[in-house]
Design a protein around this motif. Structure first.
Motif, PDB file in Angstrom:
ATOM      1  N   SER A 190     -17.000  11.051  36.482  1.00 43.02           N
ATOM      2  CA  SER A 190     -16.511  12.277  37.110  1.00 43.02           C
ATOM      3  C   SER A 190     -17.581  13.354  37.009  1.00 43.02           C
ATOM      4  CB  SER A 190     -15.232  12.781  36.428  1.00 43.02           C
ATOM      5  OG  SER A 190     -14.204  11.829  36.504  1.00 43.02           O
ATOM      6  N   LEU A 191     -17.483  14.340  37.866  1.00 50.28           N
ATOM      7  CA  LEU A 191     -18.359  15.507  37.819  1.00 50.28           C
ATOM      8  C   LEU A 191     -17.494  16.672  37.343  1.00 50.28           C
ATOM      9  CD1 LEU A 191     -21.121  16.814  38.459  1.00 50.28           C
ATOM     10  CD2 LEU A 191     -20.306  17.163  40.803  1.00 50.28           C
ATOM     11  N   ILE A 192     -17.798  17.194  36.147  1.00 53.29           N
ATOM     12  CA  ILE A 192     -16.950  18.216  35.540  1.00 53.29           C
ATOM     13  C   ILE A 192     -17.748  19.486  35.287  1.00 53.29           C
ATOM     14  CG2 ILE A 192     -15.397  18.766  33.622  1.00 53.29           C
ATOM     15  CD1 ILE A 192     -15.150  15.741  33.122  1.00 53.29           C
ATOM     16  N   PHE A 193     -17.255  20.590  35.819  1.00 50.63           N
ATOM     17  CA  PHE A 193     -17.849  21.898  35.575  1.00 50.63           C
ATOM     18  C   PHE A 193     -16.893  22.693  34.685  1.00 50.63           C
ATOM     19  CE2 PHE A 193     -19.335  20.561  39.782  1.00 50.63           C
ATOM     20  CZ  PHE A 193     -20.714  20.704  39.644  1.00 50.63           C
ATOM     21  N   THR A 194     -17.404  23.227  33.575  1.00 50.61           N
ATOM     22  CA  THR A 194     -16.555  23.963  32.647  1.00 50.61           C
ATOM     23  C   THR A 194     -17.107  25.354  32.395  1.00 50.61           C
ATOM     24  OG1 THR A 194     -15.910  21.906  31.523  1.00 50.61           O
ATOM     25  CG2 THR A 194     -15.503  23.974  30.351  1.00 50.61           C
ATOM     26  N   GLN A 195     -16.260  26.349  32.571  1.00 50.37           N
ATOM     27  CA  GLN A 195     -16.582  27.725  32.207  1.00 50.37           C
ATOM     28  C   GLN A 195     -15.898  28.013  30.882  1.00 50.37           C
ATOM     29  OE1 GLN A 195     -18.319  30.614  34.056  1.00 50.37           O
ATOM     30  NE2 GLN A 195     -18.277  30.969  31.864  1.00 50.37           N
ATOM     31  N   VAL A 196     -16.681  28.400  29.871  1.00 47.72           N
ATOM     32  CA  VAL A 196     -16.144  28.654  28.530  1.00 47.72           C
ATOM     33  C   VAL A 196     -16.123  30.156  28.274  1.00 47.72           C
ATOM     34  CG1 VAL A 196     -16.419  28.224  26.060  1.00 47.72           C
ATOM     35  CG2 VAL A 196     -17.064  26.450  27.716  1.00 47.72           C
ATOM     36  N   LYS A 197     -14.969  30.658  27.840  1.00 49.15           N
ATOM     37  CA  LYS A 197     -14.824  32.075  27.524  1.00 49.15           C
ATOM     38  C   LYS A 197     -14.269  32.231  26.116  1.00 49.15           C
ATOM     39  CE  LYS A 197     -15.895  33.895  31.607  1.00 49.15           C
ATOM     40  NZ  LYS A 197     -17.094  34.751  31.778  1.00 49.15           N
ATOM     41  N   CYS A 198     -14.945  33.027  25.301  1.00 55.53           N
ATOM     42  CA  CYS A 198     -14.472  33.335  23.954  1.00 55.53           C
ATOM     43  C   CYS A 198     -14.160  34.827  23.900  1.00 55.53           C
ATOM     44  CB  CYS A 198     -15.524  32.956  22.911  1.00 55.53           C
ATOM     45  SG  CYS A 198     -14.956  33.099  21.210  1.00 55.53           S
TER      46      CYS A 198
ATOM     47  N   PHE B 152     -11.477  25.888  33.451  1.00 53.84           N
ATOM     48  CA  PHE B 152     -11.612  27.191  32.802  1.00 53.84           C
ATOM     49  C   PHE B 152     -11.073  27.013  31.391  1.00 53.84           C
ATOM     50  CE2 PHE B 152     -10.159  31.370  31.477  1.00 53.84           C
ATOM     51  CZ  PHE B 152     -11.162  32.223  31.933  1.00 53.84           C
ATOM     52  N   SER B 153     -11.962  27.123  30.393  1.00 53.41           N
ATOM     53  CA  SER B 153     -11.600  26.849  29.008  1.00 53.41           C
ATOM     54  C   SER B 153     -11.823  28.086  28.149  1.00 53.41           C
ATOM     55  CB  SER B 153     -12.453  25.684  28.475  1.00 53.41           C
ATOM     56  OG  SER B 153     -12.184  25.426  27.120  1.00 53.41           O
ATOM     57  N   THR B 154     -10.818  28.446  27.356  1.00 49.76           N
ATOM     58  CA  THR B 154     -10.934  29.655  26.544  1.00 49.76           C
ATOM     59  C   THR B 154     -10.184  29.511  25.227  1.00 49.76           C
ATOM     60  OG1 THR B 154     -10.488  32.034  26.483  1.00 49.76           O
ATOM     61  CG2 THR B 154      -8.966  30.690  27.750  1.00 49.76           C
TER      62      THR B 154
ATOM     63  N   TRP C  52      -6.939  24.150  33.503  1.00 54.80           N
ATOM     64  CA  TRP C  52      -6.928  25.288  32.587  1.00 54.80           C
ATOM     65  C   TRP C  52      -6.761  24.794  31.154  1.00 54.80           C
ATOM     66  CZ3 TRP C  52      -7.873  29.685  35.254  1.00 54.80           C
ATOM     67  CH2 TRP C  52      -7.537  29.708  36.614  1.00 54.80           C
ATOM     68  N   LYS C  53      -7.493  25.415  30.230  1.00 52.16           N
ATOM     69  CA  LYS C  53      -7.354  25.085  28.815  1.00 52.16           C
ATOM     70  C   LYS C  53      -7.311  26.388  28.015  1.00 52.16           C
ATOM     71  CE  LYS C  53      -9.469  22.629  24.930  1.00 52.16           C
ATOM     72  NZ  LYS C  53     -10.669  21.865  24.463  1.00 52.16           N
ATOM     73  N   PHE C  54      -6.164  26.673  27.424  1.00 52.24           N
ATOM     74  CA  PHE C  54      -5.980  27.872  26.608  1.00 52.24           C
ATOM     75  C   PHE C  54      -5.643  27.444  25.184  1.00 52.24           C
ATOM     76  CE2 PHE C  54      -5.151  29.222  30.926  1.00 52.24           C
ATOM     77  CZ  PHE C  54      -5.767  30.454  31.005  1.00 52.24           C
ATOM     78  N   GLU C  55      -6.490  27.814  24.225  1.00 48.48           N
ATOM     79  CA  GLU C  55      -6.284  27.421  22.835  1.00 48.48           C
ATOM     80  C   GLU C  55      -5.249  28.297  22.132  1.00 48.48           C
ATOM     81  OE1 GLU C  55      -7.439  24.955  21.079  1.00 48.48           O
ATOM     82  OE2 GLU C  55      -9.139  24.162  22.176  1.00 48.48           O
ATOM     83  N   GLY C  56      -5.107  29.546  22.558  1.00 50.11           N
ATOM     84  CA  GLY C  56      -4.161  30.447  21.924  1.00 50.11           C
ATOM     85  C   GLY C  56      -4.590  30.892  20.543  1.00 50.11           C
ATOM     86  N   LEU C  57      -5.910  31.035  20.342  1.00 50.24           N
ATOM     87  CA  LEU C  57      -6.453  31.391  19.033  1.00 50.24           C
ATOM     88  C   LEU C  57      -7.380  32.600  19.149  1.00 50.24           C
ATOM     89  CD1 LEU C  57      -7.473  27.787  17.865  1.00 50.24           C
ATOM     90  CD2 LEU C  57      -5.433  29.067  17.150  1.00 50.24           C
ATOM     91  N   SER C  58      -7.566  33.294  18.043  1.00 43.05           N
ATOM     92  CA  SER C  58      -8.565  34.358  17.998  1.00 43.05           C
ATOM     93  C   SER C  58      -9.953  33.724  18.025  1.00 43.05           C
ATOM     94  CB  SER C  58      -8.404  35.182  16.728  1.00 43.05           C
ATOM     95  OG  SER C  58      -8.800  34.416  15.589  1.00 43.05           O
ATOM     96  N   PRO C  59     -11.000  34.479  18.355  1.00 39.32           N
ATOM     97  CA  PRO C  59     -12.353  33.901  18.335  1.00 39.32           C
ATOM     98  C   PRO C  59     -12.707  33.251  17.000  1.00 39.32           C
ATOM     99  CG  PRO C  59     -12.389  35.999  19.469  1.00 39.32           C
ATOM    100  CD  PRO C  59     -11.003  35.851  18.904  1.00 39.32           C
ATOM    101  N   ASP C  60     -12.411  33.917  15.902  1.00 44.98           N
ATOM    102  CA  ASP C  60     -12.744  33.362  14.584  1.00 44.98           C
ATOM    103  C   ASP C  60     -11.967  32.080  14.304  1.00 44.98           C
ATOM    104  OD1 ASP C  60     -14.571  35.353  14.015  1.00 44.98           O
ATOM    105  OD2 ASP C  60     -13.107  36.633  13.013  1.00 44.98           O
ATOM    106  N   GLU C  61     -10.674  32.081  14.641  1.00 47.05           N
ATOM    107  CA  GLU C  61      -9.857  30.885  14.429  1.00 47.05           C
ATOM    108  C   GLU C  61     -10.349  29.722  15.288  1.00 47.05           C
ATOM    109  OE1 GLU C  61      -5.506  32.918  13.457  1.00 47.05           O
ATOM    110  OE2 GLU C  61      -6.124  32.529  15.537  1.00 47.05           O
ATOM    111  N   ALA C  62     -10.719  30.015  16.531  1.00 42.78           N
ATOM    112  CA  ALA C  62     -11.182  28.963  17.440  1.00 42.78           C
ATOM    113  C   ALA C  62     -12.493  28.363  16.965  1.00 42.78           C
ATOM    114  CB  ALA C  62     -11.340  29.533  18.853  1.00 42.78           C
TER     115      ALA C  62
END
Length: 255
Positions: free
Chosen positions: A59-67, A104-106, A191-201
């Protein structure tokens, strides 16, 4: 008195949040890279190419990561900008005959009032009732608005009449393409949402990486040593001028 004057005019130049963002992004790359090695996945990973992460394999996968510390909605500027960039990548790669995914991963979570995105993020099969039509309508709305914003910014710069007409014509044609392709494009967004603070993630993903580095394929080498070498290699390769030199493969780990 001097301290009070300084407090008024001093500018905070700390870049902690920015650095956390890059670190989280490169930890995400590292986890994918060593997971591929452990599970014999021959996909090639590129960092800082076509969004934050590009994976080329079956597969061809493009991921944008946001913290971030703040939550996201479909009206967030970061989300709208990512959707537009994903669409351009979709058009550039639509003739490639392999499955394409835009993720979109955060670390953070969805805004409480954002009901549509909440449903979409949990709708893995993309077929709950009439929601598919709502997803497509929203993506179409975002893309058309983003095209017009970018068109207007370009028109505000000093350009010849010929250049301005070309920009207007290009924007109109791109909107036509959106109308024709929005369904096909929207189906590829994840969409991928971890539901964590930056430090926790960061702590969570680092722990996951350290666990992976204990795998037998790394032959009992010290986890801290492996982590340091691999994360350093990611930082180094992300700065290469040629995009093809920003790749991470199983062979590189073996070497």
């Amino acid at each position: 008195m001097l301290e009070q004057i300084i407090d008024v005019f001093e500018v905070n130049t700390d870049a902690v949040a920015t650095n956390k963002g890059f670190y989280y992004q490169y930890l995400s790359v590292l986890k994918k890279w060593i997971s591929n090695f452990i599970y014999n996945n021959s996909s090639e990973i590129f960092t800082e190419v076509d969004q934050d992460i590009k994976e080329v394999g079956e597969s061809l996968i493009f991921t944008q990561v946001k913290c971030y510390t703040s939550n996201f909605s479909l009206n967030s500027e970061e989300v709208k900008n990512t959707i537009f960039n994903f669409f351009i990548l979709f058009l550039k790669n639509k003739e490639i005959n392999i499955e394409t995914i835009f993720c979109f991963s955060t670390n953070t979570k969805i805004s409480p009032r954002e009901k549509l995105l909440s449903r979409w993020a949990n709708d893995e099969n993309f077929n709950v009732g009439n929601l598919k039509e709502l997803y497509c309508d929203k993506i179409k709305e975002i893309l058309v608005k983003e095209i017009k914003v970018r068109r207007n910014k370009k028109l505000n710069k000093k350009k010849s009449t010929e250049e301005q007409n070309f920009i207007k014509d290009s924007a109109n044609k791109l909107i036509e393409i959106v109308n024709n392709e929005v369904i096909n494009f929207t189906e590829l967004i994840k969409w991928k949402f971890e539901g964590l603070s930056p430090d926790e993630a960061i702590i969570k993903i680092k722990n996951e990486i350290e666990h992976l580095l204990e795998d037998d394929k790394f032959q009992n080498r010290p986890v801290s040593l492996l982590f340091g070498v691999f994360i350093s290699e990611i930082f180094k390769r992300s700065q290469n001028t040629k995009s093809n030199d920003r790749n991470l493969t199983n062979k590189l780990i073996i070497d």
